[in-house]
Design an enzyme around this catalytic site. Structure first.
Site, PDB file in Angstrom:
ATOM      1  CG  ASP A   1       1.290  -4.524   3.287  1.00 31.19           C
ATOM      2  OD1 ASP A   1       1.337  -5.439   2.430  1.00 31.19           O
ATOM      3  OD2 ASP A   1       1.279  -3.303   2.977  1.00 31.19           O
TER       4      ASP A   1
ATOM      5  CG  ASN B   1      -0.266  -0.039   2.516  1.00 28.68           C
ATOM      6  OD1 ASN B   1       0.975  -0.066   2.554  1.00 28.68           O
ATOM      7  ND2 ASN B   1      -1.011  -0.060   3.587  1.00 28.68           N
TER       8      ASN B   1
ATOM      9  CD  GLU C   1      14.676 -15.718  20.737  1.00 30.11           C
ATOM     10  OE1 GLU C   1      15.547 -14.964  20.263  1.00 30.11           O
ATOM     11  OE2 GLU C   1      13.806 -15.323  21.520  1.00 30.11           O
TER      12      GLU C   1
ATOM     13  CG  ASP D   1      10.329 -13.377  21.799  1.00 27.94           C
ATOM     14  OD1 ASP D   1      11.206 -13.388  20.932  1.00 27.94           O
ATOM     15  OD2 ASP D   1      10.245 -12.495  22.682  1.00 27.94           O
TER      16      ASP D   1
HETATM   17  C1  GLC Z   1      13.681 -12.194  21.070  1.00 27.95           C
HETATM   18  C2  GLC Z   1      13.464 -11.555  19.734  1.00 27.95           C
HETATM   19  C3  GLC Z   1      14.101 -10.196  19.739  1.00 27.95           C
HETATM   20  C4  GLC Z   1      13.459  -9.370  20.834  1.00 27.95           C
HETATM   21  C5  GLC Z   1      13.525 -10.086  22.177  1.00 27.95           C
HETATM   22  C6  GLC Z   1      12.625  -9.457  23.187  1.00 27.95           C
HETATM   23  O1  GLC Z   1      15.023 -12.406  21.329  1.00 27.95           O
HETATM   24  O2  GLC Z   1      13.995 -12.383  18.735  1.00 27.95           O
HETATM   25  O3  GLC Z   1      13.963  -9.577  18.493  1.00 27.95           O
HETATM   26  O4  GLC Z   1      14.097  -8.138  20.943  1.00 27.95           O
HETATM   27  O5  GLC Z   1      13.073 -11.422  22.052  1.00 27.95           O
HETATM   28  O6  GLC Z   1      11.282  -9.663  22.847  1.00 27.95           O
END
Ligand code: GLC
Length: 550
Positions: free
Chosen positions: A38, A32, A279, A218
């Site tokens: 997006d 857009n 992660e 995360d």
């Molecule tokens: C994880 C994400 C990173 C973010 C952090 C806090 O490490 O990959 O990008 O800053 O979490 O949320």
């Protein structure tokens, strides 16, 4: 380990056999003209990923956060877990994305940021008002440990924020501190609060009902902190950043986390064909392995932190194979938090020319797509993208700016280069970050037209992997080919054997192929067409990766 019946079905094994592609939505494609990528833009480019004759051929996409957010931490500061930020589109766009992906057999993985919210999340806005009320316990509030000589409150303990400074922020209204492992604008939630837990699980069920196929979690190993919150032990000779001056004994990796994860995994496992990937936040490979379960992968950072030398890769692969024995690792060379791997490897070689960059991108891809594990590609690596230089005046990553000079994540988040146009086919407006300086000559359109491109090599590798049982599922054994500059390993599944050899340096030479499986047939080289028949020795050119089959 014998796989449960459901695992025999190829559709539910995609977490193991497939390849995942990380999309950083702000930077992928803008539909857009506002300069920010997006969901409609992503939908327009799905053929690049899978479903068309000349697609890359990935099996899933992981979207970095798309939720409403003030974007102080690139969307990892969420104000509503159940909606889409208007900059990315609407829930209807997300539904359409899921549908279009599924039509092409692409699974959709959302990023769940459940360690913290934005300080503008309605839960926090209410929680910070008073010590009573339905949201009072949703965050980690503590009384001051005392008051200093000037009457200022002192934090409850010595915990640090990853982004620098104390992890505690004072809230005058409650006369208490709240904990923030990341920015002060990212308060950590309280997983010991049953009402918070119930909210999170209903959010997870909601996304599964909407048709998503899994989640990236995360910083999941920080969800639980020690209940009593003692100070962490200080480390005398700390590392290069303040965070490393403590042993993080009490602010992450708590034993009760396993039960919390089990609750989450039961919800996900109740939906066939789903998966998750966690992660890991600043912990080592042993922690990653300990949290792993079938269909629930965990990133370790060993490969991503390995320098471009054969010896380093050999040691990294050996360490990973030992640690992940009987389990299934994830493979990551780049993501949205680190410098792109081609840039790092170019620095190691002390070369910055185009030919070296392309050769490195192809050789690294060959490793990434032939190791044992599930590969996670980072958007742009398939065209050999490198970091962009972002002047401080255009820096968008507030968290990194706060960390001063040692971490700049804008560099790896450049807009994707689709065409040679002035705006790289990314936007019709002004891109939110500078375009890659080589976009006119390094873009998808050009690489699609050339058999010698990085993109063509990725496509060949993905196709080879898809058709090869040893590459998808086989055991891995490192082999010595008598040249310290050449990494070599076998992938073996029953009688089928594949050999991968990679030269890291700039001087070519012949190697001796392992005798166990003669004769070898070369099936792929990163430097161009191969002569299939090879004898007992083969020439491996500078930065060349060759895949051979018996
Ligand atoms: C994880 C994400 C990173 C973010 C952090 C806090 O490490 O990959 O990008 O800053 O979490 O949320």
């Amino acid at each position: 380990m014998t796989a449960p019946a459901a695992e025999q079905d190829p559709a539910s094994r995609w977490w193991r056999d497939g390849v995942v592609y990380q999309v950083y939505p702000r930077s992928f494609a803008d539909s857009n003209g506002d300069g920010v990528g997006d969901l409609p833009g992503l939908i327009d480019h799905l053929d690049h990923l899978a479903g068309a004759a000349d697609s890359l051929g990935v099996d899933a996409i992981w979207l970095s956060p798309i939720y409403p957010s003030p974007m102080l931490d690139g969307g990892y500061d969420v104000t509503d877990y159940t909606a889409v930020d208007p900059v990315f589109g609407t829930l209807a766009d997300l539904d359409r994305l899921i549908e279009e992906c599924h039509r092409r057999r692409i699974r959709v993985i959302l990023d769940l940021v459940m360690n913290h919210t934005s300080n503008l999340h309605p839960w926090f806005l209410q929680s910070r008002q008073s010590t009573t009320g339905p949201f009072a316990d949703f965050y980690l509030w503590r009384d001051p440990s005392g008051w200093d000589g000037d009457g200022r409150p002192e934090p409850p303990n010595n915990w640090l924020s990853w982004f620098g400074g104390s992890a505690w922020e004072w809230e005058p209204r409650r006369q208490q501190f709240y904990l923030h492992t990341f920015l002060p604008e990212q308060p950590d939630v309280n997983w010991r609060c049953t009402a918070l837990r119930a909210e999170m699980w209903s959010m997870v069920r909601g996304w599964l009902d909407r048709g998503v196929d899994g989640f990236r979690l995360d910083v999941f190993n920080a969800f639980l902190k020690a209940a009593e919150m003692p100070s962490n032990p200080e480390i005398a000779a700390g590392g290069s950043i303040p965070w490393d001056s403590q042993e993080h004994r009490y602010d992450k990796d708590q034993p009760e986390l396993h039960d919390l994860l089990a609750e989450f995994r039961r919800i996900v496992d109740s939906r066939p064909g789903t998966m998750t990937v966690g992660e890991l936040f600043t912990s080592g490979i042993d922690a990653a392995v300990a949290y792993w379960a079938p269909r629930h992968l965990v990133f370790d950072w060993v490969l991503l932190e390995t320098a471009w030398t054969a010896a380093s890769f050999r040691a990294a692969i050996a360490a990973r194979e030992a640690a992940w024995s009987g389990r299934w690792p994830a493979i990551v060379l780049s993501n949205h938090d680190r410098s792109r791997h081609v840039s790092r490897y170019l620095d190691t070689l002390g070369r910055h020319d185009r030919a070296t960059a392309d050769a490195l991108a192809k050789a690294a891809a060959t490793i990434e797509l032939t190791l044992r594990g599930t590969p996670f590609l980072y958007y742009g690596e398939e065209i050999g993208a490198t970091d962009i230089a972002v002047p401080r005046s255009r820096a968008r990553d507030r968290a990194a700016v706060r960390m001063a000079d040692w971490w700049n994540r804008d560099g790896c988040r450049a807009p994707m280069a689709w065409t040679a146009d002035a705006t790289a086919g990314f936007t019709s407006g002004r891109p939110w970050l500078p375009l890659p300086s080589d976009a006119a000559s390094r873009n998808v359109e050009q690489q699609r037209a050339s058999e010698r491109s990085v993109l063509a090599h990725y496509r060949r590798l993905l196709a080879l992997r898809r058709g090869s049982t040893p590459l998808r599922t086989g055991e891995l054994a490192l082999v010595d080919v008598g040249d310290p500059d050449v990494l070599a390993y076998l992938r073996r599944a029953g009688d089928e054997v594949t050999l991968v050899v990679v030269r890291f340096g700039l001087r070519g030479g012949e190697i001796e192929l392992p005798r166990a499986a003669w004769p070898w047939r070369a099936v792929l080289s990163s430097l161009g067409p191969v002569t299939p028949t090879v004898g007992s020795r083969v020439e491996v050119r500078p930065l060349e990766a060759i895949v051979l089959e018996r």
